[in-house]
Design a protein around this motif. Structure first.
Motif, PDB file in Angstrom:
ATOM      1  N   LYS A  94      91.960 -20.219 -29.379  1.00 35.89           N
ATOM      2  CA  LYS A  94      90.669 -20.896 -29.245  1.00 35.89           C
ATOM      3  C   LYS A  94      90.758 -22.047 -28.253  1.00 35.89           C
ATOM      4  CE  LYS A  94      88.848 -19.805 -33.835  1.00 35.89           C
ATOM      5  NZ  LYS A  94      88.325 -20.356 -35.110  1.00 35.89           N
ATOM      6  N   LYS A  95      91.815 -22.857 -28.373  1.00 39.79           N
ATOM      7  CA  LYS A  95      91.966 -23.988 -27.457  1.00 39.79           C
ATOM      8  C   LYS A  95      92.241 -23.503 -26.037  1.00 39.79           C
ATOM      9  CE  LYS A  95      93.586 -27.379 -30.834  1.00 39.79           C
ATOM     10  NZ  LYS A  95      93.232 -26.596 -32.012  1.00 39.79           N
ATOM     11  N   LEU A  96      93.077 -22.476 -25.901  1.00 42.19           N
ATOM     12  CA  LEU A  96      93.414 -21.976 -24.574  1.00 42.19           C
ATOM     13  C   LEU A  96      92.180 -21.435 -23.858  1.00 42.19           C
ATOM     14  CD1 LEU A  96      96.732 -20.120 -25.483  1.00 42.19           C
ATOM     15  CD2 LEU A  96      96.512 -22.335 -24.352  1.00 42.19           C
ATOM     16  N   VAL A  97      91.383 -20.631 -24.552  1.00 41.01           N
ATOM     17  CA  VAL A  97      90.185 -20.063 -23.941  1.00 41.01           C
ATOM     18  C   VAL A  97      89.180 -21.165 -23.599  1.00 41.01           C
ATOM     19  CG1 VAL A  97      88.194 -18.566 -24.352  1.00 41.01           C
ATOM     20  CG2 VAL A  97      90.481 -17.809 -25.012  1.00 41.01           C
ATOM     21  N   LYS A  98      89.061 -22.172 -24.466  1.00 44.01           N
ATOM     22  CA  LYS A  98      88.137 -23.272 -24.204  1.00 44.01           C
ATOM     23  C   LYS A  98      88.548 -24.038 -22.950  1.00 44.01           C
ATOM     24  CE  LYS A  98      84.813 -26.199 -25.025  1.00 44.01           C
ATOM     25  NZ  LYS A  98      83.405 -25.810 -24.852  1.00 44.01           N
ATOM     26  N   VAL A  99      89.837 -24.331 -22.800  1.00 40.41           N
ATOM     27  CA  VAL A  99      90.305 -25.069 -21.630  1.00 40.41           C
ATOM     28  C   VAL A  99      90.096 -24.249 -20.360  1.00 40.41           C
ATOM     29  CG1 VAL A  99      92.362 -26.001 -20.495  1.00 40.41           C
ATOM     30  CG2 VAL A  99      91.926 -26.496 -22.900  1.00 40.41           C
ATOM     31  N   LEU A 100      90.423 -22.950 -20.415  1.00 38.67           N
ATOM     32  CA  LEU A 100      90.226 -22.102 -19.243  1.00 38.67           C
ATOM     33  C   LEU A 100      88.752 -21.982 -18.878  1.00 38.67           C
ATOM     34  CD1 LEU A 100      92.814 -19.278 -20.030  1.00 38.67           C
ATOM     35  CD2 LEU A 100      92.980 -20.992 -18.222  1.00 38.67           C
ATOM     36  N   SER A 101      87.878 -21.919 -19.881  1.00 41.70           N
ATOM     37  CA  SER A 101      86.435 -21.841 -19.602  1.00 41.70           C
ATOM     38  C   SER A 101      85.935 -23.117 -18.946  1.00 41.70           C
ATOM     39  CB  SER A 101      85.673 -21.571 -20.898  1.00 41.70           C
ATOM     40  OG  SER A 101      86.080 -20.354 -21.493  1.00 41.70           O
ATOM     41  N   ASN A 102      86.498 -24.258 -19.363  1.00 42.70           N
ATOM     42  CA  ASN A 102      86.098 -25.526 -18.735  1.00 42.70           C
ATOM     43  C   ASN A 102      86.600 -25.620 -17.300  1.00 42.70           C
ATOM     44  OD1 ASN A 102      84.866 -26.317 -21.109  1.00 42.70           O
ATOM     45  ND2 ASN A 102      86.615 -27.485 -21.845  1.00 42.70           N
ATOM     46  N   ARG A 103      87.795 -25.095 -17.055  1.00 46.74           N
ATOM     47  CA  ARG A 103      88.359 -25.181 -15.707  1.00 46.74           C
ATOM     48  C   ARG A 103      87.689 -24.202 -14.751  1.00 46.74           C
ATOM     49  NH1 ARG A 103      94.946 -25.423 -16.738  1.00 46.74           N
ATOM     50  NH2 ARG A 103      94.990 -27.423 -17.868  1.00 46.74           N
ATOM     51  N   TYR A 104      87.417 -22.998 -15.240  1.00 46.74           N
ATOM     52  CA  TYR A 104      86.851 -21.957 -14.380  1.00 46.74           C
ATOM     53  C   TYR A 104      85.596 -21.384 -15.048  1.00 46.74           C
ATOM     54  CZ  TYR A 104      91.726 -22.341 -12.891  1.00 46.74           C
ATOM     55  OH  TYR A 104      92.959 -22.813 -12.493  1.00 46.74           O
ATOM     56  N   PRO A 105      84.496 -22.124 -15.047  1.00 47.16           N
ATOM     57  CA  PRO A 105      83.294 -21.652 -15.762  1.00 47.16           C
ATOM     58  C   PRO A 105      82.664 -20.419 -15.132  1.00 47.16           C
ATOM     59  CG  PRO A 105      82.812 -23.631 -14.482  1.00 47.16           C
ATOM     60  CD  PRO A 105      84.294 -23.425 -14.414  1.00 47.16           C
ATOM     61  N   GLU A 106      82.998 -20.121 -13.892  1.00 46.82           N
ATOM     62  CA  GLU A 106      82.395 -18.955 -13.244  1.00 46.82           C
ATOM     63  C   GLU A 106      83.020 -17.642 -13.700  1.00 46.82           C
ATOM     64  OE1 GLU A 106      85.951 -20.186 -10.913  1.00 46.82           O
ATOM     65  OE2 GLU A 106      84.219 -21.184 -11.835  1.00 46.82           O
ATOM     66  N   CYS A 107      84.171 -17.700 -14.360  1.00 47.61           N
ATOM     67  CA  CYS A 107      84.865 -16.482 -14.817  1.00 47.61           C
ATOM     68  C   CYS A 107      84.410 -16.099 -16.213  1.00 47.61           C
ATOM     69  CB  CYS A 107      86.375 -16.698 -14.797  1.00 47.61           C
ATOM     70  SG  CYS A 107      87.054 -17.045 -13.155  1.00 47.61           S
ATOM     71  N   HIS A 108      84.497 -14.811 -16.496  1.00 47.33           N
ATOM     72  CA  HIS A 108      84.160 -14.295 -17.825  1.00 47.33           C
ATOM     73  C   HIS A 108      85.462 -14.167 -18.625  1.00 47.33           C
ATOM     74  CE1 HIS A 108      81.961 -12.140 -20.929  1.00 47.33           C
ATOM     75  NE2 HIS A 108      82.931 -11.238 -20.932  1.00 47.33           N
ATOM     76  N   TRP A 109      85.700 -15.120 -19.532  1.00 50.28           N
ATOM     77  CA  TRP A 109      86.945 -15.146 -20.291  1.00 50.28           C
ATOM     78  C   TRP A 109      86.777 -14.384 -21.600  1.00 50.28           C
ATOM     79  CZ3 TRP A 109      91.114 -16.719 -17.812  1.00 50.28           C
ATOM     80  CH2 TRP A 109      90.942 -17.540 -16.704  1.00 50.28           C
ATOM     81  N   PRO A 110      87.854 -13.794 -22.106  1.00 46.91           N
ATOM     82  CA  PRO A 110      87.763 -13.001 -23.336  1.00 46.91           C
ATOM     83  C   PRO A 110      87.505 -13.879 -24.547  1.00 46.91           C
ATOM     84  CG  PRO A 110      90.053 -13.263 -22.700  1.00 46.91           C
ATOM     85  CD  PRO A 110      89.235 -13.844 -21.577  1.00 46.91           C
ATOM     86  N   ALA A 111      87.112 -13.243 -25.628  1.00 46.57           N
ATOM     87  CA  ALA A 111      86.935 -13.953 -26.890  1.00 46.57           C
ATOM     88  C   ALA A 111      88.299 -14.431 -27.400  1.00 46.57           C
ATOM     89  CB  ALA A 111      86.269 -13.042 -27.917  1.00 46.57           C
ATOM     90  N   PRO A 112      88.333 -15.484 -28.226  1.00 43.37           N
ATOM     91  CA  PRO A 112      89.621 -15.959 -28.753  1.00 43.37           C
ATOM     92  C   PRO A 112      90.417 -14.880 -29.478  1.00 43.37           C
ATOM     93  CG  PRO A 112      87.921 -17.600 -29.134  1.00 43.37           C
ATOM     94  CD  PRO A 112      87.231 -16.382 -28.592  1.00 43.37           C
ATOM     95  N   SER A 113      89.707 -13.964 -30.185  1.00 46.28           N
ATOM     96  CA  SER A 113      90.428 -12.895 -30.878  1.00 46.28           C
ATOM     97  C   SER A 113      91.127 -11.975 -29.882  1.00 46.28           C
ATOM     98  CB  SER A 113      89.457 -12.101 -31.747  1.00 46.28           C
ATOM     99  OG  SER A 113      88.395 -11.559 -30.953  1.00 46.28           O
ATOM    100  N   THR A 114      90.447 -11.657 -28.778  1.00 47.42           N
ATOM    101  CA  THR A 114      91.068 -10.826 -27.744  1.00 47.42           C
ATOM    102  C   THR A 114      92.231 -11.548 -27.092  1.00 47.42           C
ATOM    103  OG1 THR A 114      88.927  -9.769 -27.318  1.00 47.42           O
ATOM    104  CG2 THR A 114      90.638  -9.524 -25.634  1.00 47.42           C
ATOM    105  N   ALA A 115      92.033 -12.848 -26.821  1.00 48.26           N
ATOM    106  CA  ALA A 115      93.125 -13.636 -26.240  1.00 48.26           C
ATOM    107  C   ALA A 115      94.325 -13.672 -27.177  1.00 48.26           C
ATOM    108  CB  ALA A 115      92.633 -15.052 -25.941  1.00 48.26           C
ATOM    109  N   GLY A 116      94.066 -13.761 -28.480  1.00 51.09           N
ATOM    110  CA  GLY A 116      95.161 -13.750 -29.441  1.00 51.09           C
ATOM    111  C   GLY A 116      95.950 -12.453 -29.421  1.00 51.09           C
TER     112      GLY A 116
END
Length: 384
Positions: free
Chosen positions: A82-104
């Protein structure tokens, strides 16, 4: 596969209808038609189990995103998806990042997730603690367990957090617990004064004397801060602070630094990251700095004199911790040496005693000691 081959053989024999074969093999007519069609098209190879993977996956996580996720995980071993995806979304808001469950799931495949041991936690009853809904209502303080640095000296980390925002106000490397007042003095000058400071019952926050007051707690009371202590053996009553300690241990304390100066620099890096970079799930994935504001109660180092109303009698505590009352010496506490206390009569020959507005106990006529308002359970730790 053997059943499929037998099914095809029975069908080619001409002795069975499709309905009979479907009932005999326990399958539906559409399934039967599917296998017969595959056999007619590709022979026995058509009966083999085919991959169920879709021909196209428009929402599949791209390799670049997975690489960025894994790289950030290597930088922050104790952060979850959850924290990793949130930080990446803040850094690169133009990208479509996976859900935290997928990232896990991707982190698990990369071997970067360590399963936690499940604990059976006993149920806890209601706890009456002062509110901590706004910044500076309640601060929490504690010493993280001492550890040995590589130069052979022991370090006693003094930590202080704001309960509402989880903001780390202080993380100080100390050679002992004796220098706690200097750490609080710095925090008060930097952030102002809170309403309450919540601690456990160990030294230097508490003592074995009257109302468990220590000299540090007496100083807080003189500054208008209420010293609140959790019940002995109940660290869950200070759970937010203990959770921060777990993150601190995972990030730093498994690999201590060379000396006190290097350890303090590591603490400051951790505090900066925790307050400004690390999203907090309980804060709606905000960082503590987004919610914390300094206290309007400014501290300059000056301790105001203790003031009491006209309905109270004031006594000075002597150097041995006692006061003179009605021609007798009443022992209070060595922590109160030099302080002025106030007594208000609440009944015939019964007085309630206060230090500023903090209740110390009740004094009955003829008694040689003050009766405390708090039960003395346990004893303060001698070593953290």
């Amino acid at each position: 596969m053997d059943q499929k081959v037998r099914l095809i053989g029975d069908w080619l024999s001409g002795a069975y209808s499709k309905r009979q074969l479907a009932l005999s093999y326990g399958i539906s007519r559409p399934t039967l038609d599917k296998w017969l069609q595959r056999y007619a098209t590709a022979g026995l190879d058509g009966l083999k189990e085919a991959s169920r993977r879709p021909l196209s996956s428009p929402f599949q996580t791209c390799d670049a995103h997975i690489a960025a996720l894994i790289e950030l995980k290597h930088q922050h071993h104790d952060w979850g998806p959850k924290k990793l995806v949130k930080v990446l979304s803040n850094r690169y808001p133009e990208c479509h990042w996976p859900a935290p469950s997928t990232a896990g799931e991707w982190l698990k495949r990369a071997g970067l997730v360590q399963e936690r041991r499940k604990r059976n936690r006993p149920p806890t009853g209601p706890v009456k603690l002062r509110p901590a809904d706004l910044p500076n209502q309640t601060w929490a303080a504690d010493f993280k367990g001492d550890f040995l640095m590589t130069d052979g000296r022991r370090c006693y980390p003094l930590t202080l957090t704001d309960q509402a925002s989880r903001f780390i106000l202080l993380c100080r490397a100390q050679p002992s617990v004796a220098g706690a007042r200097e750490g609080f003095d710095w925090a008060f000058r930097e952030y102002g004064l809170p309403d309450v400071i919540r601690t456990d019952n160990g030294s230097p926050f508490a003592s074995t004397g009257l109302n468990r007051l220590s000299s540090l707690a007496v100083w807080w009371i003189r500054l208008g801060i209420y010293p609140e202590r959790i019940q002995p053996g109940r660290p869950d009553q200070n759970g937010r602070h203990e959770r921060m300690h777990r993150s601190l241990k995972a990030a730093l304390l498994k690999t201590p630094e060379a000396n006190m100066v290097q350890q303090q620099l590591a603490f400051e890096r951790f505090r900066q990251e925790f307050n400004h970079d690390r999203p907090h799930e309980a804060l709606g994935m905000k960082v503590p700095n987004d919610l914390y504001d300094k206290s309007p109660r400014i501290y300059t180092g000056w301790v105001p004199p203790a003031e009491y109303g006209a309905d109270m009698e004031v006594r000075k505590v002597r150097t041995d911790g006692s006061m003179k009352w009605r021609g007798r010496m009443i022992f209070l506490s060595e922590s109160l040496v030099g302080e002025s206390v106030g007594l208000r009569e609440v009944d015939d020959n019964v007085w309630d005693m206060y230090l500023c507005n903090y209740p110390l106990g009740r004094l009955d006529s003829g008694a040689s000691r003050l009766s405390s308002t708090q039960k003395r359970k346990g004893c303060p730790r001698s070593r953290l």
